[in-house]
Design a protein around this motif. Structure first.
Motif, PDB file in Angstrom:
ATOM      1  N   VAL A  37      40.623  30.152  38.264  1.00 40.36           N
ATOM      2  CA  VAL A  37      41.337  31.546  38.969  1.00 40.36           C
ATOM      3  C   VAL A  37      42.008  31.614  40.054  1.00 40.36           C
ATOM      4  N   SER A  38      41.301  31.039  41.136  1.00 33.87           N
ATOM      5  CA  SER A  38      41.848  30.901  42.589  1.00 33.87           C
ATOM      6  C   SER A  38      43.216  30.237  42.401  1.00 33.87           C
ATOM      7  N   ASP A  39      43.155  29.034  41.905  1.00 34.04           N
ATOM      8  CA  ASP A  39      44.375  28.010  42.079  1.00 34.04           C
ATOM      9  C   ASP A  39      45.673  29.092  41.157  1.00 34.04           C
ATOM     10  N   LEU A  40      45.223  29.619  39.888  1.00 35.45           N
ATOM     11  CA  LEU A  40      46.083  30.336  39.286  1.00 35.45           C
ATOM     12  C   LEU A  40      46.626  31.469  40.088  1.00 35.45           C
ATOM     13  N   LEU A  41      45.955  32.098  40.852  1.00 36.10           N
ATOM     14  CA  LEU A  41      46.391  33.442  41.400  1.00 36.10           C
ATOM     15  C   LEU A  41      47.485  32.389  42.664  1.00 36.10           C
ATOM     16  N   ASP A  42      47.131  31.601  43.096  1.00 37.70           N
ATOM     17  CA  ASP A  42      48.065  30.851  44.495  1.00 37.70           C
ATOM     18  C   ASP A  42      49.209  30.506  43.912  1.00 37.70           C
ATOM     19  N   GLU A  43      49.206  29.930  42.694  1.00 38.64           N
ATOM     20  CA  GLU A  43      50.506  29.378  41.908  1.00 38.64           C
ATOM     21  C   GLU A  43      51.400  30.804  41.557  1.00 38.64           C
ATOM     22  N   ILE A  44      50.791  31.768  41.013  1.00 34.66           N
ATOM     23  CA  ILE A  44      51.623  32.826  40.584  1.00 34.66           C
ATOM     24  C   ILE A  44      52.265  33.622  42.047  1.00 34.66           C
ATOM     25  N   ARG A  45      51.523  33.663  42.811  1.00 38.90           N
ATOM     26  CA  ARG A  45      52.067  34.267  44.093  1.00 38.90           C
ATOM     27  C   ARG A  45      53.085  33.339  44.794  1.00 38.90           C
ATOM     28  N   ALA A  46      53.144  32.006  44.684  1.00 32.83           N
ATOM     29  CA  ALA A  46      54.001  31.173  45.329  1.00 32.83           C
ATOM     30  C   ALA A  46      55.424  31.316  44.364  1.00 32.83           C
ATOM     31  N   ASN A  51      52.637  42.117  43.973  1.00 33.38           N
ATOM     32  CA  ASN A  51      52.238  43.201  44.591  1.00 33.38           C
ATOM     33  C   ASN A  51      50.664  42.877  44.626  1.00 33.38           C
ATOM     34  N   ASN A  52      49.966  42.322  45.760  1.00 31.97           N
ATOM     35  CA  ASN A  52      48.701  42.198  45.641  1.00 31.97           C
ATOM     36  C   ASN A  52      47.587  43.200  45.437  1.00 31.97           C
ATOM     37  N   SER A  53      48.031  44.561  45.759  1.00 35.00           N
ATOM     38  CA  SER A  53      47.030  45.562  45.623  1.00 35.00           C
ATOM     39  C   SER A  53      47.217  46.171  43.963  1.00 35.00           C
ATOM     40  N   ARG A  54      47.814  45.502  43.195  1.00 32.65           N
ATOM     41  CA  ARG A  54      48.162  45.771  41.576  1.00 32.65           C
ATOM     42  C   ARG A  54      47.848  44.468  40.813  1.00 32.65           C
ATOM     43  N   ILE A  55      46.638  43.731  40.998  1.00 27.92           N
ATOM     44  CA  ILE A  55      46.218  42.566  40.365  1.00 27.92           C
ATOM     45  C   ILE A  55      45.016  43.044  39.486  1.00 27.92           C
ATOM     46  N   TYR A  56      44.834  43.078  38.076  1.00 30.20           N
ATOM     47  CA  TYR A  56      43.739  43.637  37.585  1.00 30.20           C
ATOM     48  C   TYR A  56      43.337  42.300  36.597  1.00 30.20           C
ATOM     49  N   ALA A  57      42.177  42.629  35.878  1.00 31.18           N
ATOM     50  CA  ALA A  57      41.729  41.390  34.901  1.00 31.18           C
ATOM     51  C   ALA A  57      40.949  42.208  34.000  1.00 31.18           C
ATOM     52  N   ALA A  71      34.567  39.329  38.861  1.00 30.80           N
ATOM     53  CA  ALA A  71      34.403  40.285  39.862  1.00 30.80           C
ATOM     54  C   ALA A  71      33.038  40.257  40.797  1.00 30.80           C
ATOM     55  N   CYS A  72      32.112  39.481  40.339  1.00 31.66           N
ATOM     56  CA  CYS A  72      30.928  39.194  41.258  1.00 31.66           C
ATOM     57  C   CYS A  72      31.280  37.966  42.223  1.00 31.66           C
ATOM     58  N   ALA A  73      32.259  37.356  42.017  1.00 29.90           N
ATOM     59  CA  ALA A  73      32.359  36.274  43.047  1.00 29.90           C
ATOM     60  C   ALA A  73      33.512  36.389  44.166  1.00 29.90           C
ATOM     61  N   PRO A  74      33.286  35.717  45.255  1.00 30.71           N
ATOM     62  CA  PRO A  74      34.413  35.897  46.023  1.00 30.71           C
ATOM     63  C   PRO A  74      35.724  35.944  45.863  1.00 30.71           C
ATOM     64  N   VAL A  75      36.144  35.234  44.844  1.00 33.22           N
ATOM     65  CA  VAL A  75      37.699  35.350  44.117  1.00 33.22           C
ATOM     66  C   VAL A  75      38.089  36.565  43.619  1.00 33.22           C
ATOM     67  N   GLY A  76      36.811  37.483  43.311  1.00 32.96           N
ATOM     68  CA  GLY A  76      37.076  38.962  42.763  1.00 32.96           C
ATOM     69  C   GLY A  76      37.805  39.801  43.809  1.00 32.96           C
ATOM     70  N   ALA A  77      37.626  39.200  45.155  1.00 31.15           N
ATOM     71  CA  ALA A  77      38.402  40.180  45.992  1.00 31.15           C
ATOM     72  C   ALA A  77      39.843  40.292  45.972  1.00 31.15           C
ATOM     73  N   ASN A  78      40.479  39.267  45.048  1.00 30.16           N
ATOM     74  CA  ASN A  78      41.776  39.223  45.062  1.00 30.16           C
ATOM     75  C   ASN A  78      42.289  40.265  43.952  1.00 30.16           C
ATOM     76  N   PHE A  79      41.497  40.908  43.254  1.00 26.65           N
ATOM     77  CA  PHE A  79      42.025  41.938  42.162  1.00 26.65           C
ATOM     78  C   PHE A  79      41.619  43.182  42.678  1.00 26.65           C
ATOM     79  N   ALA A  80      42.428  44.407  42.043  1.00 26.03           N
ATOM     80  CA  ALA A  80      42.073  45.653  42.286  1.00 26.03           C
ATOM     81  C   ALA A  80      41.201  46.376  41.402  1.00 26.03           C
ATOM     82  N   ALA A  81      41.049  45.895  40.266  1.00 21.75           N
ATOM     83  CA  ALA A  81      40.118  46.346  39.460  1.00 21.75           C
ATOM     84  C   ALA A  81      39.869  45.530  38.244  1.00 21.75           C
ATOM     85  N   PHE A  82      38.809  45.896  37.694  1.00 25.20           N
ATOM     86  CA  PHE A  82      38.289  45.000  36.384  1.00 25.20           C
ATOM     87  C   PHE A  82      38.057  46.029  35.594  1.00 25.20           C
TER      88      PHE A  82
END
Length: 93
Positions: A37-46, A51-57, A71-82
């Motif tokens: 998930v973390s790697d995928l977010l990096d690739e999409i952003r690249a 808009n990082n404030s509008r990433i949802y899962a 949502a309960c992991a550190p990578v969850g901080a990249n998401f606006a909502a679940f």
């Protein structure tokens, strides 16, 4: 020609072997799936303007259970909502 603006990026993931970590038949561990998930977010952003404030899962069944894990992991901080609608919430291994 009309001015057309892309307004969303949709990404549909499937866990390794068709399951996310936490299931007794999953092929990956929770840290491996969270790294995906973390790697995928990096690739999409690249590759796109995001808009990082509008990433949802969200997900359904097994996917929804993994959304809870995100949502309960550190990578969850990249998401606006679940949005959990109907999940299989399993113990992590």
């Amino acid at each position: 020609m009309a001015n057309f603006r892309w307004r969303k990026i949709l990404v549909y993931l499937d866990g390794l072997g068709g399951a996310w970590a936490g299931n007794n038949y999953s092929e990956a561990t929770v840290p491996e799936d969270l790294q995906l998930v973390s790697d995928l977010l990096d690739e999409i952003r690249a590759g796109w303007c995001v808009n990082n404030s509008r990433i949802y899962a969200t997900g359904l069944s097994i996917d929804d259970g993994f959304v809870n894990t995100i949502a309960c992991a550190p990578v969850g901080a990249n998401f606006a909502a679940f949005a959990a609608g109907s999940g299989s919430f399993l113990l992590q291994r």
